[in-house]
Design a protein around this motif. Structure first.
Motif, mmCIF file in Angstrom:
data_model
loop_
_atom_site.group_PDB
_atom_site.id
_atom_site.type_symbol
_atom_site.label_atom_id
_atom_site.label_comp_id
_atom_site.label_asym_id
_atom_site.label_seq_id
_atom_site.Cartn_x
_atom_site.Cartn_y
_atom_site.Cartn_z
ATOM 1 N N LEU A 42 0.884 -1.080 0.009
ATOM 2 C CA LEU A 42 -0.194 0.059 -0.086
ATOM 3 C C LEU A 42 0.981 1.393 0.219
ATOM 4 O O LEU A 42 0.530 2.157 -0.676
ATOM 5 N N VAL A 43 1.876 1.243 0.878
ATOM 6 C CA VAL A 43 2.883 2.411 0.835
ATOM 7 C C VAL A 43 3.456 2.534 -0.444
ATOM 8 O O VAL A 43 3.573 3.685 -1.096
ATOM 9 N N ARG A 44 3.907 1.415 -1.350
ATOM 10 C CA ARG A 44 4.520 1.668 -2.451
ATOM 11 C C ARG A 44 3.589 2.095 -3.580
ATOM 12 O O ARG A 44 4.349 3.069 -4.365
ATOM 13 N N SER A 45 2.499 1.683 -3.435
ATOM 14 C CA SER A 45 1.384 2.192 -4.345
ATOM 15 C C SER A 45 1.421 3.812 -4.276
ATOM 16 O O SER A 45 1.394 4.438 -5.241
ATOM 17 N N ASP A 46 1.104 4.180 -2.906
ATOM 18 C CA ASP A 46 1.078 5.703 -2.674
ATOM 19 C C ASP A 46 2.232 6.245 -2.968
ATOM 20 O O ASP A 46 2.323 7.405 -3.613
ATOM 21 N N LEU A 47 3.462 5.563 -2.702
ATOM 22 C CA LEU A 47 4.540 6.439 -3.136
ATOM 23 C C LEU A 47 4.941 6.472 -4.374
ATOM 24 O O LEU A 47 5.388 7.641 -4.931
ATOM 25 N N GLU A 48 4.722 5.503 -5.258
ATOM 26 C CA GLU A 48 4.838 5.621 -6.702
ATOM 27 C C GLU A 48 4.035 6.721 -7.348
ATOM 28 O O GLU A 48 4.454 7.257 -8.270
ATOM 29 N N ALA A 49 2.711 6.748 -6.726
ATOM 30 C CA ALA A 49 1.957 7.700 -7.543
ATOM 31 C C ALA A 49 2.237 9.235 -7.251
ATOM 32 O O ALA A 49 2.198 9.935 -7.799
#
Length: 425
Positions: A42-49
């Motif tokens: 979830l953090v990676r998804s938010d970070l990449e966005a």
């Protein structure tokens, strides 16, 4: 170490394996790992966005400046995004570290052929070889008059402490002779002889699975080193972080070393004489194989260790270890036990194990055509190890089996040239 993707896709299979190995603490680690993994994704998804938004905005800011247009508001917004990116990067790094730590607490999965069981009482006798010597007059090795001179337990206590035997005269020659015989036989079986360090660093102990599972059994040394509990540890670490050439597999190594273990085991007859000691000599076999060949290698290694016992003329049996008595790192394990006629019991002298990819994942050891210079995809390797053989109980069984009425011990013919005599006297 199990692959994180495998754990993510098959959590119930891993959970069943943990229960089968009787490791309840690992269930908590598994639950925490799954939570941390989901949180990191979830953090990676938010970070990449947010990183994509920042990169796009940076291009727009540059374009506006080139056109002479104001970009202050957009720059202010991106300053806030940069703060969020830094926060998410820190959280991602923290979760990644947590995942790496938790992965080390998840045991290997037993092979489908391993019987379910809770303890050593559930191990299966796969085969038995040789005729046991049964004689009411036979003495255990610690009561043989001459053996008391060959294996000086009292001197070891004085020099170091209990569990550190001193071998003298004929006993010392027997140790040297066994080392030469075992290494010679393994060399003829295609194993390359290695003389490894007797201490390893923490990374090596983690790589083979001694840490964090067996801290209580290892001797820690000043400087961050550990005395080796078996030469499996330094020899398997010879290829840590390497990409092997697939054409070179299997790699077969053997090593003769002293081994050091803090926990000497149970009480009573189990620790009499040479039965359980803190320092002992052993010749170890290690293999790196292709995955599809590792179970053939396990049978071959076991047969090699058994052939040594056949040539020594010692009755033995092969045990297929159950899930609860197999250990943290193994996928399948055999124990070889010799018959001790003076004690009237079986003594373990070898364990031969297939770790599958468990150690290789920890070590970062893979293979591909052409090795590190190759261009194809890398493939995981499987690692195996086994004793051929551990000395103390082999010696105990030898002197008890071949003891004579006059107090001497006849030696099997295969040892005559290596010991320099046909008898211990």
């Amino acid at each position: 170490m199990l692959d994180l993707r495998f754990i993510r896709d098959h959590p119930e299979q891993v959970r069943r394996a943990i229960r089968a190995k009787q490791l309840p603490d690992a269930l908590e680690a598994l639950d925490a790992l799954l939570i941390a993994d989901e949180g990191r994704r979830l953090v990676r998804s938010d970070l990449e966005a947010k990183q994509a938004l920042r990169n796009s905005a940076s291009k727009e800011i540059g374009a506006r400046k080139r056109r002479g247009e104001a970009a202050d508001e957009l720059m202010s917004q991106m300053a806030e995004v940069s703060v969020d990116v830094k926060r998410l990067e820190d959280r991602d790094a923290s979760l990644a570290e947590q995942i790496d730590t938790l992965l080390l607490e998840i045991p290997n999965i037993p092979h489908e052929s391993v019987p379910y069981g809770a303890s050593e009482h559930d191990n299966v006798v796969a085969s038995e070889h040789g005729e046991r010597r049964v004689d009411d007059g036979l003495l255990p090795h610690w009561d043989l008059p001459a053996a008391r001179r060959w294996f000086d337990l009292e001197a070891g206590v004085a020099v170091t402490g209990a569990g550190f035997p001193v071998f003298r005269g004929p006993g010392a020659r027997l140790v040297r002779g066994l080392a030469g015989y075992f290494l010679d036989r393994l060399g003829r079986a295609g194993y390359e002889e290695i003389v490894p360090p007797l201490m390893v660093n923490e990374a090596s102990a983690i790589g083979t699975g001694q840490l964090p599972d067996k801290e209580g059994q290892m001797y820690a040394v000043t400087g961050g080193f550990y005395l080796i509990p078996t030469s499996e540890v330094p020899v398997t670490n010879l290829h840590r972080g390497q990409i092997l050439d697939d054409a070179d597999l299997p790699l077969r190594y053997c090593a003769y070393t002293p081994c050091f273990r803090r926990e000497a085991g149970s009480h009573g007859k189990d620790v009499r004489g040479l039965n359980r000691v803190h320092q002992f000599d052993k010749v170890e076999m290690v293999q790196f194989t292709r995955p599809e060949e590792s179970y053939d290698a396990l049978e071959s290694m076991t047969a090699t260790a058994e052939s040594l016992l056949v040539e020594l003329g010692l009755p033995f049996r092969r045990l297929l270890m159950c899930t609860g008595d197999m250990g943290f790192t193994q996928a399948k394990k055999y124990d070889l036990e010799v018959w001790s006629p003076g004690q009237g019991r079986w003594l373990e002298v070898s364990s031969i194990s297939n770790m599958e990819s468990f150690q290789a994942n920890r070590l970062g050891t893979r293979s591909r055509a052409g090795g590190a210079a190759g261009r194809g995809r890398t493939e995981v390797v499987h690692t195996l190890n086994g004793s051929a053989l551990a000395f103390p109980r082999t010696i105990a069984a030898l002197v008890e089996t071949y003891q004579r009425a006059d107090g001497t011990v006849a030696l099997p013919e295969v040892l005559h040239a290596f010991v320099g005599s046909d008898v211990l006297a």
